[in-house]
Design a protein around this motif. Sequence first.
Motif, PDB file in Angstrom:
ATOM      1  N   GLY A 139       0.815  -1.213   0.000  1.00 28.35           N
ATOM      2  CA  GLY A 139       0.000   0.000   0.000  1.00 28.35           C
ATOM      3  C   GLY A 139       0.848   1.263   0.000  1.00 28.35           C
ATOM      4  N   PRO A 140       0.183   2.422   0.065  1.00 30.92           N
ATOM      5  CA  PRO A 140       0.900   3.692  -0.001  1.00 30.92           C
ATOM      6  C   PRO A 140       2.009   3.750   1.048  1.00 30.92           C
ATOM      7  N   MET A 141       3.134   4.297   0.630  1.00 32.02           N
ATOM      8  CA  MET A 141       4.314   4.243   1.498  1.00 32.02           C
ATOM      9  C   MET A 141       5.011   5.600   1.516  1.00 32.02           C
ATOM     10  N   ARG A 142       5.519   5.952   2.666  1.00 38.11           N
ATOM     11  CA  ARG A 142       6.343   7.159   2.758  1.00 38.11           C
ATOM     12  C   ARG A 142       7.788   6.694   2.858  1.00 38.11           C
ATOM     13  N   VAL A 143       8.656   7.289   2.030  1.00 34.86           N
ATOM     14  CA  VAL A 143      10.077   6.919   2.106  1.00 34.86           C
ATOM     15  C   VAL A 143      10.859   8.106   2.681  1.00 34.86           C
ATOM     16  N   TYR A 144      11.529   7.870   3.784  1.00 33.63           N
ATOM     17  CA  TYR A 144      12.386   8.891   4.396  1.00 33.63           C
ATOM     18  C   TYR A 144      13.798   8.685   3.863  1.00 33.63           C
ATOM     19  N   ILE A 145      14.333   9.719   3.229  1.00 29.22           N
ATOM     20  CA  ILE A 145      15.684   9.594   2.704  1.00 29.22           C
ATOM     21  C   ILE A 145      16.620  10.418   3.580  1.00 29.22           C
ATOM     22  N   VAL A 146      17.556   9.736   4.191  1.00 31.35           N
ATOM     23  CA  VAL A 146      18.442  10.393   5.147  1.00 31.35           C
ATOM     24  C   VAL A 146      19.822  10.567   4.524  1.00 31.35           C
ATOM     25  N   LYS A 147      20.318  11.795   4.594  1.00 35.50           N
ATOM     26  CA  LYS A 147      21.677  12.046   4.068  1.00 35.50           C
ATOM     27  C   LYS A 147      22.677  11.534   5.101  1.00 35.50           C
ATOM     28  N   PHE A 148      23.487  10.600   4.661  1.00 41.05           N
ATOM     29  CA  PHE A 148      24.335   9.885   5.626  1.00 41.05           C
ATOM     30  C   PHE A 148      25.816  10.217   5.446  1.00 41.05           C
ATOM     31  N   THR A 149      26.107  11.021   4.432  1.00 43.45           N
ATOM     32  CA  THR A 149      27.501  11.244   4.059  1.00 43.45           C
ATOM     33  C   THR A 149      28.348  11.809   5.203  1.00 43.45           C
ATOM     34  N   GLU A 150      27.824  12.856   5.839  1.00 45.05           N
ATOM     35  CA  GLU A 150      28.611  13.524   6.870  1.00 45.05           C
ATOM     36  C   GLU A 150      28.843  12.576   8.067  1.00 45.05           C
ATOM     37  N   ILE A 151      27.835  11.827   8.387  1.00 46.53           N
ATOM     38  CA  ILE A 151      27.958  10.874   9.504  1.00 46.53           C
ATOM     39  C   ILE A 151      29.053   9.851   9.184  1.00 46.53           C
ATOM     40  N   GLN A 152      29.028   9.335   7.968  1.00 45.22           N
ATOM     41  CA  GLN A 152      30.039   8.335   7.604  1.00 45.22           C
ATOM     42  C   GLN A 152      31.445   8.940   7.625  1.00 45.22           C
ATOM     43  N   ARG A 153      31.511  10.171   7.124  1.00 42.20           N
ATOM     44  CA  ARG A 153      32.828  10.831   7.091  1.00 42.20           C
ATOM     45  C   ARG A 153      33.372  10.980   8.522  1.00 42.20           C
ATOM     46  N   GLN A 154      32.497  11.398   9.417  1.00 34.83           N
ATOM     47  CA  GLN A 154      32.907  11.593  10.820  1.00 34.83           C
ATOM     48  C   GLN A 154      33.336  10.273  11.469  1.00 34.83           C
ATOM     49  N   ILE A 155      32.589   9.229  11.185  1.00 35.72           N
ATOM     50  CA  ILE A 155      32.968   7.926  11.761  1.00 35.72           C
ATOM     51  C   ILE A 155      34.335   7.530  11.206  1.00 35.72           C
ATOM     52  N   HIS A 156      34.480   7.703   9.905  1.00 31.40           N
ATOM     53  CA  HIS A 156      35.727   7.333   9.235  1.00 31.40           C
ATOM     54  C   HIS A 156      36.924   8.074   9.835  1.00 31.40           C
ATOM     55  N   GLU A 157      36.704   9.348  10.135  1.00 31.18           N
ATOM     56  CA  GLU A 157      37.814  10.161  10.635  1.00 31.18           C
ATOM     57  C   GLU A 157      38.110   9.910  12.113  1.00 31.18           C
ATOM     58  N   ASN A 158      37.083   9.530  12.859  1.00 27.34           N
ATOM     59  CA  ASN A 158      37.247   9.500  14.319  1.00 27.34           C
ATOM     60  C   ASN A 158      37.271   8.132  14.981  1.00 27.34           C
ATOM     61  N   CYS A 159      36.863   7.119  14.249  1.00 30.02           N
ATOM     62  CA  CYS A 159      36.735   5.802  14.897  1.00 30.02           C
ATOM     63  C   CYS A 159      37.595   4.766  14.163  1.00 30.02           C
ATOM     64  N   PRO A 160      38.015   3.707  14.886  1.00 37.40           N
ATOM     65  CA  PRO A 160      38.806   2.667  14.231  1.00 37.40           C
ATOM     66  C   PRO A 160      38.061   2.064  13.037  1.00 37.40           C
ATOM     67  N   ALA A 161      38.836   1.822  11.972  1.00 40.44           N
ATOM     68  CA  ALA A 161      38.221   1.381  10.711  1.00 40.44           C
ATOM     69  C   ALA A 161      37.378   0.118  10.872  1.00 40.44           C
ATOM     70  N   GLU A 162      37.856  -0.806  11.709  1.00 34.74           N
ATOM     71  CA  GLU A 162      37.108  -2.081  11.776  1.00 34.74           C
ATOM     72  C   GLU A 162      35.753  -1.934  12.487  1.00 34.74           C
ATOM     73  N   PHE A 163      35.526  -0.775  13.145  1.00 32.38           N
ATOM     74  CA  PHE A 163      34.230  -0.555  13.810  1.00 32.38           C
ATOM     75  C   PHE A 163      33.237   0.204  12.927  1.00 32.38           C
ATOM     76  N   MET A 164      33.716   0.609  11.760  1.00 35.55           N
ATOM     77  CA  MET A 164      32.922   1.474  10.879  1.00 35.55           C
ATOM     78  C   MET A 164      31.475   0.989  10.726  1.00 35.55           C
ATOM     79  N   ILE A 165      31.354  -0.262  10.326  1.00 36.70           N
ATOM     80  CA  ILE A 165      29.998  -0.755  10.000  1.00 36.70           C
ATOM     81  C   ILE A 165      29.136  -0.854  11.254  1.00 36.70           C
ATOM     82  N   THR A 166      29.735  -1.310  12.337  1.00 39.44           N
ATOM     83  CA  THR A 166      28.972  -1.448  13.588  1.00 39.44           C
ATOM     84  C   THR A 166      28.451  -0.086  14.048  1.00 39.44           C
ATOM     85  N   ILE A 167      29.305   0.909  14.010  1.00 36.67           N
ATOM     86  CA  ILE A 167      28.897   2.240  14.490  1.00 36.67           C
ATOM     87  C   ILE A 167      27.858   2.850  13.529  1.00 36.67           C
ATOM     88  N   MET A 168      28.114   2.651  12.249  1.00 40.07           N
ATOM     89  CA  MET A 168      27.148   3.130  11.252  1.00 40.07           C
ATOM     90  C   MET A 168      25.762   2.550  11.509  1.00 40.07           C
TER      91      MET A 168
END
Length: 385
Positions: free
Chosen positions: A231-260
């Motif tokens: 049925g009718p659906m609302r799609v929320y589109i969230v801009k995630f770029t800045e969040i990913q960039r911040q995680i990438h810069e501030n957190c250990p690489a192997e935790f990237m996906i978990t934190i995301m």
Amino acid sequence: MEKVILLRYGEIYLKGRNRGFFERLLLSNVRKAVEGYDCVVKVSLGRYYVEGFAEENTMDIVERLIKVSGLYSLSIAYKLKTDIDEIGKLCAEIAPKSGSFRITCKRADKKVPHTSVEISQIIGGYCLDKNPNLTVDLHTPDKEIHIDIRENGESYVYFDNVACIGGMPIGSSGRALCLLSGGIDSPVALFRMAKRGLSVDAIHFHSFPYTSLMAKEKVLDLAKIVSEYSGPMRVYIVKFTEIQRQIHENCPAEFMITIMRRIMMRIAERIAIKNGCGSIITGESLAQVASQTQESITVTNAVIEHLPVFRPLIGMDKEEIIDTAKQIGTFETSILPYEDCCTVFLPKNPIIRPKLDIIERAERKLDYEKLIEEAIENVEIVEIG
Ligand code: ATP
Ligand code: MG
């Protein structure tokens, strides 16, 4: 002779006192599904019928109806007054010319002076007289002709039961929010929960310009396909770029996906609550990838404060998920090669068994509250259907 579509529902039969609620909702969903075609949907003696449509629209209407959650099966039937001779003549006309057949009769109208077995025999006789090369086979007939004799003086004659999707009427379980990626799994997860009576909205995280606008279009295409069921659906589109960039810069690489994932879940829960959704749905399947181990799911789930998270694919194999994706028509779109945001900054060795306290400590390097608030403020909404 008038052709009608006879609809049957499944699980609603098991409902007790509130069965009327489910029946009315299903009826209203059936009416919406055939909107635009010149036809009427009737209820008679606990059954639904679609009537009055132009013959050439039959298959289009059937296509719509098999997607209506709550319907179990349907048949395209001839409708006529209960008159054994007339039914016999019709059956003789539509019976195969050769091969084997059987007549199966259900007689709800006890005023008819024959048992259902007798009626089957009488009508079988009509068919055999008219088609000398035809034989009766009660066990494995090539063709079965069903005759339904209803209490109200009307009878229905049809060949096949066409399977519908089953489940419960959309809306009977409330509203949910599904994390929808461009992959194979989440559209299937959405479909499976819609089938349990949920109206479903979707939330998608995208990382423009790391992921292309095509990736976003692909998700909207997927949403359109599943919305034919949900049925009718609302799609929320969230801009995630800045969040990913911040995680990438501030957190250990192997935790990237978990934190995301934890941040995705926090955003999803807040948007869900703000918009009247009572649960969250994901397409996770145990052991499919590093972020779908028990430990990863524990750590991701830990950020959820209020709502249940439904993971309908958790015990399904990829092959089973793909089968459903093909059945509902999302597979071909899902395999289009546009990258998902999860592939951006993807570490070579994501952690498989994260520990909650270690992840929480790593996450403190981020001002994630602020990032989450900004993401929610800037959400884009697309209405589908
Ligand atoms: P899918 O086929 O649904 O993409 P997947 O097998 O690729 O799943 P993951 O990428 O680990 O698995 O994602 C697990 C779940 O997380 C997805 O099924 C979906 O519910 C959610 N998810 C992942 N990426 C996104 C995204 N970009 N936007 C929204 N939800 C997402
Ligand atoms: Mg994915």
